[in-house]
Design a protein around this motif. Structure first.
Motif, PDB file in Angstrom:
ATOM      1  N   PRO A   1      -7.467  68.686 -25.392  1.00  0.00           N
ATOM      2  CA  PRO A   1      -8.652  68.089 -26.023  1.00  0.00           C
ATOM      3  C   PRO A   1      -9.295  69.106 -26.969  1.00  0.00           C
ATOM      4  CG  PRO A   1      -8.636  67.640 -23.669  1.00  0.00           C
ATOM      5  CD  PRO A   1      -7.540  68.639 -23.919  1.00  0.00           C
ATOM      6  N   SER A   2      -9.852  68.609 -28.058  1.00  0.00           N
ATOM      7  CA  SER A   2     -10.391  69.522 -29.080  1.00  0.00           C
ATOM      8  C   SER A   2     -11.907  69.390 -29.239  1.00  0.00           C
ATOM      9  CB  SER A   2      -9.721  69.231 -30.425  1.00  0.00           C
ATOM     10  OG  SER A   2      -9.941  67.878 -30.813  1.00  0.00           O
ATOM     11  N   THR A   3     -12.563  68.853 -28.208  1.00  0.00           N
ATOM     12  CA  THR A   3     -13.995  68.563 -28.372  1.00  0.00           C
ATOM     13  C   THR A   3     -14.907  69.495 -27.595  1.00  0.00           C
ATOM     14  OG1 THR A   3     -13.864  66.968 -26.554  1.00  0.00           O
ATOM     15  CG2 THR A   3     -13.569  66.120 -28.801  1.00  0.00           C
ATOM     16  N   GLY A   4     -14.351  70.407 -26.784  1.00  0.00           N
ATOM     17  CA  GLY A   4     -15.201  71.256 -25.960  1.00  0.00           C
ATOM     18  C   GLY A   4     -14.733  72.698 -25.953  1.00  0.00           C
ATOM     19  N   VAL A   5     -15.191  73.447 -24.941  1.00  0.00           N
ATOM     20  CA  VAL A   5     -14.835  74.856 -24.800  1.00  0.00           C
ATOM     21  C   VAL A   5     -14.349  75.115 -23.384  1.00  0.00           C
ATOM     22  CG1 VAL A   5     -16.464  75.656 -26.558  1.00  0.00           C
ATOM     23  CG2 VAL A   5     -17.221  75.468 -24.184  1.00  0.00           C
ATOM     24  N   LEU A   6     -13.487  76.123 -23.243  1.00  0.00           N
ATOM     25  CA  LEU A   6     -12.959  76.542 -21.938  1.00  0.00           C
ATOM     26  C   LEU A   6     -12.320  75.394 -21.166  1.00  0.00           C
ATOM     27  CD1 LEU A   6     -15.899  78.903 -20.842  1.00  0.00           C
ATOM     28  CD2 LEU A   6     -13.605  79.599 -21.567  1.00  0.00           C
ATOM     29  N   GLY A   7     -11.809  74.390 -21.883  1.00  0.00           N
ATOM     30  CA  GLY A   7     -11.202  73.238 -21.226  1.00  0.00           C
ATOM     31  C   GLY A   7     -12.198  72.178 -20.811  1.00  0.00           C
ATOM     32  N   ILE A   8     -13.479  72.445 -20.951  1.00  0.00           N
ATOM     33  CA  ILE A   8     -14.517  71.477 -20.585  1.00  0.00           C
ATOM     34  C   ILE A   8     -14.665  70.478 -21.726  1.00  0.00           C
ATOM     35  CG2 ILE A   8     -16.950  71.157 -19.974  1.00  0.00           C
ATOM     36  CD1 ILE A   8     -16.934  74.115 -19.082  1.00  0.00           C
ATOM     37  N   PRO A   9     -14.430  69.190 -21.483  1.00  0.00           N
ATOM     38  CA  PRO A   9     -14.497  68.214 -22.576  1.00  0.00           C
ATOM     39  C   PRO A   9     -15.898  68.109 -23.156  1.00  0.00           C
ATOM     40  CG  PRO A   9     -14.394  67.097 -20.463  1.00  0.00           C
ATOM     41  CD  PRO A   9     -14.141  68.550 -20.182  1.00  0.00           C
ATOM     42  N   GLY A  10     -15.947  67.924 -24.466  1.00  0.00           N
ATOM     43  CA  GLY A  10     -17.233  67.701 -25.114  1.00  0.00           C
ATOM     44  C   GLY A  10     -17.487  66.232 -25.369  1.00  0.00           C
ATOM     45  N   SER A  11     -16.445  65.412 -25.175  1.00  0.00           N
ATOM     46  CA  SER A  11     -16.571  63.960 -25.368  1.00  0.00           C
ATOM     47  C   SER A  11     -15.635  63.259 -24.408  1.00  0.00           C
ATOM     48  CB  SER A  11     -16.221  63.576 -26.810  1.00  0.00           C
ATOM     49  OG  SER A  11     -16.086  62.174 -26.940  1.00  0.00           O
ATOM     50  N   PHE A  12     -16.154  62.247 -23.721  1.00  0.00           N
ATOM     51  CA  PHE A  12     -15.317  61.468 -22.797  1.00  0.00           C
ATOM     52  C   PHE A  12     -14.502  60.416 -23.540  1.00  0.00           C
ATOM     53  CE2 PHE A  12     -18.952  62.850 -20.106  1.00  0.00           C
ATOM     54  CZ  PHE A  12     -18.228  63.698 -19.280  1.00  0.00           C
ATOM     55  N   ASP A  13     -14.700  60.302 -24.839  1.00  0.00           N
ATOM     56  CA  ASP A  13     -13.922  59.364 -25.649  1.00  0.00           C
ATOM     57  C   ASP A  13     -12.723  60.019 -26.314  1.00  0.00           C
ATOM     58  OD1 ASP A  13     -15.677  57.248 -25.105  1.00  0.00           O
ATOM     59  OD2 ASP A  13     -17.038  57.894 -26.710  1.00  0.00           O
ATOM     60  N   ASP A  14     -12.547  61.319 -26.111  1.00  0.00           N
ATOM     61  CA  ASP A  14     -11.434  62.041 -26.692  1.00  0.00           C
ATOM     62  C   ASP A  14     -10.124  61.469 -26.140  1.00  0.00           C
ATOM     63  OD1 ASP A  14      -9.418  63.900 -27.326  1.00  0.00           O
ATOM     64  OD2 ASP A  14     -10.833  65.566 -27.310  1.00  0.00           O
ATOM     65  N   PRO A  15      -9.235  60.921 -26.988  1.00  0.00           N
ATOM     66  CA  PRO A  15      -7.979  60.326 -26.502  1.00  0.00           C
ATOM     67  C   PRO A  15      -7.136  61.314 -25.699  1.00  0.00           C
ATOM     68  CG  PRO A  15      -8.355  59.756 -28.804  1.00  0.00           C
ATOM     69  CD  PRO A  15      -9.371  60.785 -28.448  1.00  0.00           C
ATOM     70  N   ALA A  16      -7.113  62.579 -26.112  1.00  0.00           N
ATOM     71  CA  ALA A  16      -6.331  63.575 -25.385  1.00  0.00           C
ATOM     72  C   ALA A  16      -6.875  63.762 -23.978  1.00  0.00           C
ATOM     73  CB  ALA A  16      -6.348  64.897 -26.135  1.00  0.00           C
ATOM     74  N   PHE A  17      -8.185  63.723 -23.834  1.00  0.00           N
ATOM     75  CA  PHE A  17      -8.824  63.866 -22.525  1.00  0.00           C
ATOM     76  C   PHE A  17      -8.453  62.691 -21.613  1.00  0.00           C
ATOM     77  CE2 PHE A  17     -12.701  62.829 -19.984  1.00  0.00           C
ATOM     78  CZ  PHE A  17     -12.621  63.887 -19.096  1.00  0.00           C
ATOM     79  N   LYS A  18      -8.469  61.515 -22.154  1.00  0.00           N
ATOM     80  CA  LYS A  18      -8.159  60.320 -21.357  1.00  0.00           C
ATOM     81  C   LYS A  18      -6.717  60.335 -20.844  1.00  0.00           C
ATOM     82  CE  LYS A  18     -11.464  57.161 -23.574  1.00  0.00           C
ATOM     83  NZ  LYS A  18     -11.608  55.920 -24.360  1.00  0.00           N
ATOM     84  N   LYS A  19      -5.800  60.911 -21.607  1.00  0.00           N
ATOM     85  CA  LYS A  19      -4.393  60.926 -21.191  1.00  0.00           C
ATOM     86  C   LYS A  19      -4.138  61.895 -20.041  1.00  0.00           C
ATOM     87  CE  LYS A  19      -2.392  59.695 -25.684  1.00  0.00           C
ATOM     88  NZ  LYS A  19      -1.554  60.160 -26.823  1.00  0.00           N
ATOM     89  N   ILE A  20      -4.959  62.918 -19.916  1.00  0.00           N
ATOM     90  CA  ILE A  20      -4.712  63.963 -18.927  1.00  0.00           C
ATOM     91  C   ILE A  20      -5.190  63.562 -17.539  1.00  0.00           C
ATOM     92  CG2 ILE A  20      -5.405  66.311 -18.282  1.00  0.00           C
ATOM     93  CD1 ILE A  20      -5.274  66.991 -21.275  1.00  0.00           C
ATOM     94  N   LEU A  21      -6.279  62.792 -17.450  1.00  0.00           N
ATOM     95  CA  LEU A  21      -6.835  62.399 -16.156  1.00  0.00           C
ATOM     96  C   LEU A  21      -6.331  61.028 -15.739  1.00  0.00           C
ATOM     97  CD1 LEU A  21     -10.584  63.463 -16.446  1.00  0.00           C
ATOM     98  CD2 LEU A  21      -8.610  64.834 -15.772  1.00  0.00           C
ATOM     99  N   ASP A  22      -6.267  60.807 -14.415  1.00  0.00           N
ATOM    100  CA  ASP A  22      -5.995  59.447 -13.951  1.00  0.00           C
ATOM    101  C   ASP A  22      -7.320  58.680 -13.916  1.00  0.00           C
ATOM    102  OD1 ASP A  22      -7.360  60.076 -11.560  1.00  0.00           O
ATOM    103  OD2 ASP A  22      -5.502  60.552 -10.491  1.00  0.00           O
ATOM    104  N   ARG A  23      -7.266  57.430 -13.514  1.00  0.00           N
ATOM    105  CA  ARG A  23      -8.454  56.567 -13.611  1.00  0.00           C
ATOM    106  C   ARG A  23      -9.618  57.084 -12.770  1.00  0.00           C
ATOM    107  NH1 ARG A  23      -7.085  50.362 -13.182  1.00  0.00           N
ATOM    108  NH2 ARG A  23      -5.788  51.094 -14.903  1.00  0.00           N
ATOM    109  N   SER A  24      -9.309  57.517 -11.544  1.00  0.00           N
ATOM    110  CA  SER A  24     -10.399  57.994 -10.670  1.00  0.00           C
ATOM    111  C   SER A  24     -10.981  59.308 -11.195  1.00  0.00           C
ATOM    112  CB  SER A  24      -9.898  58.172  -9.240  1.00  0.00           C
ATOM    113  OG  SER A  24      -8.896  59.164  -9.173  1.00  0.00           O
TER     114      SER A  24
END
Length: 491
Positions: free
Chosen positions: A107-130
Motif C-alpha cells: 500500500p502506498s498511502t501510509g508509513v511503516l506499513g500502517i495504511p493511510g486509507s482503507f480504500d487503498d486497493p492494495a490494502f484490501k487485497k492483503i487482508l481477509d474480510r475479518s
C-alpha cells in the motif's frame, strides 16, 4: 606512535574514537572549530556502514544505499561537500510485500506499513474480510485508544488489529529496522503517529498525514555512484584539515589526567604483535557502538547513568550480480519486505538495485541485474546454530540465490550468477526498545558533567543517516563551544 604529554595539556587538541560516519562528522566539526584532531578507527577502512565493495567490475555500496529526506540534514551536508549535483531519487516503481499468502504490492498511502486509507486497493487485497473489518474500527474507536501505547506493535494492535500488524507493519519494520514492532519504541521511531492520533482521532489519518509530508518517491534519495562517496568526501575533507587518521588500532580504555585534564586513549594493534600506543587529546569524542561507548566512558560516569548494554541486531547483506533478462521488467518493483511468518524464504528483505537506481542499471548493462538480500531479524532469532547468520559465506550465497528466485518469481540458477559478496554488520542497527530514548538522554546528561568528553553515534541519534548527521553536527558544535576542561574537576 605514542605521544607522551604527561604533566602538560595538549593544547587545542581533540581525539575522536570511531571512524564511521558519526566519527567522521565529529572530526570534521572539531577541525572546522580550529582543533587539532586525531581520529582513531579499529578497522582498516573508514565510513562504517556507509562503505563500498567491488563486484563484477562495479563499485557498489556495501551498506547504506540511500538516506531519508524527511529533513535537509544530509542534503545540506552533501551540498557542503560538493556532491549536491549527484543526488538522485529512486525509480517510483513501488515495493512489494511477501507474505505466506503470496507476493503483493505494498500500500502506498501510509508509513511503516500502517495504511493511510482503507480504500487503498492494495490494502484490501492483503487482508481477509475479518481483518479488514477489524482495521476499519480505527475510524470509530475513541481517540484515546492507543495513546498510551509504548511500542509500535501495541499501537497498531489496539487501533487496527493483529492482522494489520502481522501482514503489513511487521514485514516493513523488521525488514528496515531488524526488530519486531513490539520491540520498537514509538517515541524513537515515529512520535508523529501519537501526536496525529491525539489530534485527528484515527491512526490511519495520522499515518496519511505523515505520508503526505513525504509522498511516494520523495522519502529517500541516493548519490549517483553510491552513498560510499559521502564517506570518501568526508575523509578527503579531514585530510585537507590536516586531521591525523589512525586505523587498525583498537581502543582498550580511555583515561583522564587529574592534573592536566587531558584525555588519553590506550590502544593496541593486534595485527602487529599486540603493538600498543597512547594518543592524547584535550577533548574526547567517542563515536562507536553502544557497548564500546559504555565500556570506555562508563568508568568515568555514575553507574546510575549507564544504560543497559543491548547489542543491536546483526545483519548480513548478500549482493548478487545476475545475468537474467527476465528481471528487466522489474516483476517486484524495487524490492520486497518479507513477513516473519513466511517459511519458504529466510531473507527479511530484497532490494532490486538495478530496478531502483538508474545509475546502477546503466553501469550493469542490459540484461544484468544487482539484487541485495538482507538477513538477520534480531538477536532472539539469530543465536541458534541453524540461523542463516551462522552459515558460511558460500552457503549464504546459495541460500540467497534460492530466496531471490522465490521472492522475484523468476527462475534463478547458479549458472546465472556473475558475482556475489557477503557483508556482515554486527550491531549494525541501534537498539530501539521501549525506554531507550529516555536512557540515552540520561547518559548524555551525565556526560555534560564529565569535562572534555562526549559521545555520538547511531545508538544515541537513532536509526538512519539523516538522524545521525543532524544529531552529530548539532551536538559536536555545542560541545566544541563549551568551556575547556579544568583540572579542578573531581573524578
Amino acid at each position: 606512535m605514542a605521544q607522551e604529554l604527561h604533566g602538560t595539556r595538549p593544547q587545542n587538541t581533540a581525539l575522536v574514537i570511531g571512524g564511521g560516519v558519526s566519527g567522521l562528522l565529529a572530526a570534521r566539526q572539531l577541525a572546522q572549530a580550529g582543533k587539532k584532531v586525531t581520529l582513531v578507527e579499529r578497522e582498516s577502512h573508514l565510513g562504517g556502514a556507509v562503505g563500498a565493495h567491488q563486484l563484477a567490475g562495479l563499485v557498489l555500496d556495501s551498506g547504506a544505499e540511500s538516506f531519508a529526506t524527511r529533513t535537509t540534514a544530509v542534503k545540506d551536508l552533501l551540498t557542503e561537500l560538493g556532491l549536491a549535483d549527484r543526488i538522485v531519487t529512486p525509480q517510483p516503481r513501488g515495493s512489494w510485500l511477501y507474505l505466506p499468502q503470496g507476493a503483493f504490492p505494498s500500500p502506498s498511502t501510509g508509513v511503516l506499513g500502517i495504511p493511510g486509507s482503507f480504500d487503498d486497493p492494495a490494502f484490501k487485497k492483503i487482508l481477509d474480510r475479518s481483518g479488514y473489518r477489524r482495521a476499519k474500527l480505527d475510524m470509530v474507536l475513541p481517540r484515546s485508544a492507543g495513546t498510551h501505547a509504548k511500542t509500535l506493535g501495541d499501537l497498531v494492535r489496539i487501533r487496527m488489529g493483529q492482522q494489520v500488524l502481522d501482514r503489513l507493519v511487521a514485514p516493513v519494520v523488521s525488514g528496515v529496522h531488524a526488530v519486531h514492532p513490539d520491540q520498537l519504541e514509538i517515541a524513537t521511531i515515529a512520535p508523529g503517529l501519537l501526536e496525529g492520533l491525539k489530534e485527528l482521532g484515527s491512526l490511519a489519518a495520522a499515518s496519511a498525514r505523515m505520508r503526505a509530508a513525504s509522498p511516494a518517491g520523495t522519502q529517500i534519495a541516493g548519490i549517483e555512484g553510491g552513498m560510499n562517496q559521502l564517506s570518501e568526501a568526508l575523509v578527503d575533507e579531514l585530510l585537507r584539515h590536516r586531521v591525523r587518521i589512525v586505523t587498525g588500532f583498537d581502543t582498550i580504555a580511555v583515561d583522564r589526567d587529574p592534573v592536566t585534564g587531558a584525555w588519553t586513549a590506550i590502544q593496541r594493534q593486534p595485527e602487529y604483535g599486540e603493538k600498543s600506543a597512547m594518543i592524547h587529546g584535550e577533548l574526547l569524542v567517542v563515536a562507536t557502538d553502544a557497548q564500546t561507548s559504555i565500556r570506555l566512558l562508563g568508568p568515568h560516569l555514575p553507574a546510575s547513568s549507564l544504560p543497559p548494554i543491548t547489542p543491536g541486531p546483526e545483519v548480513a547483506l548478500v549482493s548478487l550480480v545476475l545475468d537474467q533478462p527476465a528481471l528487466d521488467s522489474a516483476p517486484r518493483g524495487t524490492g520486497l519486505l518479507v513477513s516473519e511468518a513466511v517459511t519458504t524464504v529466510r531473507a527479511k528483505a530484497l532490494t532490486h538495485a538495478t530496478a531502483k537506481w538508474d545509475w546502477v542499471a546503466e553501469k550493469a548493462g542490459e540484461g544484468r541485474h544487482l539484487v541485495r538480500l538482507s538477513y538477520g531479524r534480531g538477536k532472539e532469532h539469530d543465536t541458534s546454530p541453524l540461523s542463516e547468520l551462522a552459515l558460511h559465506d558460500d552457503q549464504l550465497v546459495t541460500l540467497a540465490l534460492h530466496d531471490a528466485g522465490q521472492l522475484l518469481g523468476v527462475p534463478i540458477s547458479k549458472s546465472q550468477l556473475v558475482a556475489a559478496d557477503v557483508v556482515r554488520w554486527p550491531s549494525a542497527l541501534p537498539a530501539t526498545a521501549p525506554g531507550h530514548r529516555q536512557r540515552v538522554a540520561g547518559f548524555r546528561s551525565a556526560l555534560e558533567d564529565l569535562p572534555g568528553a562526549t559521545a555520538v553515534g547511531a545508538w544515541i541519534a537513532g536509526t538512519g543517516l539523516a538522524a545521525v548527521t543532524a544529531d552529530t553536527q548539532a551536538h559536536i558544535r555545542s560541545f566544541a563551544e563549551r568551556k575547556k576542561p579544568t583540572a579542578s574537576h573531581k573524578d
